[in-house]
Design an enzyme around this catalytic site. Structure first.
Site, PDB file in Angstrom:
ATOM      1  N   TYR B 158       0.838  -1.213   0.000  1.00  0.00           N
ATOM      2  CA  TYR B 158       0.000   0.000   0.000  1.00  0.00           C
ATOM      3  C   TYR B 158       0.872   1.262   0.000  1.00  0.00           C
ATOM      4  CZ  TYR B 158      -3.906   3.013   1.552  1.00  0.00           C
ATOM      5  OH  TYR B 158      -4.864   3.990   1.672  1.00  0.00           O
ATOM      6  N   LYS B 162       1.030   4.161  -2.860  1.00  0.00           N
ATOM      7  CA  LYS B 162       0.699   5.557  -2.545  1.00  0.00           C
ATOM      8  C   LYS B 162       1.890   6.484  -2.807  1.00  0.00           C
ATOM      9  CE  LYS B 162      -3.591   4.909  -1.421  1.00  0.00           C
ATOM     10  NZ  LYS B 162      -4.626   5.368  -2.374  1.00  0.00           N
TER      11      LYS B 162
END
Lengths: 79, 251
Positions: B158, B162
């Site tokens: 993640y 990002k």
């Protein structure tokens, strides 16, 4: 003038918003017609769409004048 | 200020906590909002809820599974068709997590998060930019996360997605700047949503302890940053990341 040449000219006039008389075969998109690098990419994409041809990155880099574009597309269409 | 009257906005992940609040806020500013997500029924509930305050006109639903590359490629065109006008604002908000420590992380956990959280936003940006560059106008707002900047144990996938989103946004901002199209990022901190509800209570307490403003964020803390970046008033802001995190990371 060939049909392809006519159509190329029309796309250039439309996209770059320049006067038709300026779009001569030897006119350079960047030096004579005021295009920036993004314009040239958009032009190539417009040619691809209008003529249903694929113009790979290395070929696209060599298309710097109106005549370059016409020659490349005519060659692709003849093949 | 910050009016968006008549502008068409596409919000992905609009069935989630932050996404629905972004949709509500854009709609309240006058935008025509196309809500996308995987769950049609939930999207319709969100439309009904927003519509109850502001009227259901200017609201459209356009479901899509962003793990499917072809669906991501087609979404901008179908949103424009639903709204009946070209896209002015793209909000890449959809995202998912597959948290686990790296030594236990499966290839599938990695690729699914990278696909949905980074590749799909790129596909949407690419599709949206074609029209925006031609029209010499457009706003792209990508929703990243504080962990893209700070990292977080258990979120290698993640955090990578990002962080990638922030780098992608800066590159696109440079490509699109000459046409007046802006690309910016909002990086929320820990916001109370379904995504963070699953965290253990002890971990949540510890997190709140590290937030100077002393509480978890709400979706309503995030949406105004998106409204600002989508507005005409933000016309000289591009390639920026607005951190909305209660002071947890001051970067």
């Amino acid at each position: 003038m060939s049909e392809i040449a006519d159509k190329v000219k029309k796309i250039v006039v439309e996209h770059l918003g320049v006067d038709e008389s300026k779009v001569t075969p030897d006119a350079s998109f960047i030096d004579d017609l005021g295009a920036d690098s993004l314009d040239t990419v958009e032009l190539v994409m417009a040619f691809e769409e209008a003529f249903s041809v694929e113009i790979p990155e290395d070929a696209a880099e060599k298309i710097t004048t109106v005549k370059d574009a016409i020659d490349y597309i005519e060659k692709q269409k003849a093949a | 200020m910050f009016r968006l009257d008549g502008k068409v906005a596409l919000v992905t992940g609009a069935s989630g906590g932050i996404g629905r609040e972004i949709a509500r806020a854009l709609h309240a500013q006058g935008a025509v909002v196309v809500l996308s997500g995987t769950r049609q029924a939930v999207l319709e509930d969100v439309v009904a809820s927003i519509g109850a305050e502001g009227g259901v006109d200017r609201l459209h639903v356009c479901p899509a599974d962003l793990s499917d590359a072809a669906a991501a490629d087609a979404l901008v065109a179908s949103a424009e068709e639903k709204a009946g006008a070209p896209l002015a604002i793209l909000v890449n908000n959809a995202g998912l997590t597959r948290d686990t420590l790296a030594i236990r992380m499966k290839d599938e956990d990695w690729s699914r998060v990278l696909d949905v959280d980074l590749a799909a936003p790129f596909r949407l940006c690419r599709a949206a930019l074609k029209g925006m560059l031609r029209r010499r106008a457009g706003r792209i707002v990508n929703i990243a996360s504080v962990v893209g900047v700070t990292g977080n144990a258990g979120q290698a996938n993640y955090a990578a997605a990002k962080a990638g989103m922030i780098g992608m946004g800066k590159s696109l901002a440079q490509e699109a700047g000459s046409r007046g199209v802006t690309v910016n990022t909002v990086a929320p901190g820990f916001v109370q949503t379904a995504m963070t509800d699953v965290l253990p209570e002890a971990q949540k307490e510890k997190l709140v302890g590290s937030i100077p403003l002393g509480r978890m964020g709400q979706a309503t803390d995030i949406a105004p940053a998106v409204v600002y970046l989508a507005s005409d008033e933000a016309g000289w802001v591009t390639g920026a990341t607005i951190h909305v995190n209660g002071g947890m990371a001051m970067v």
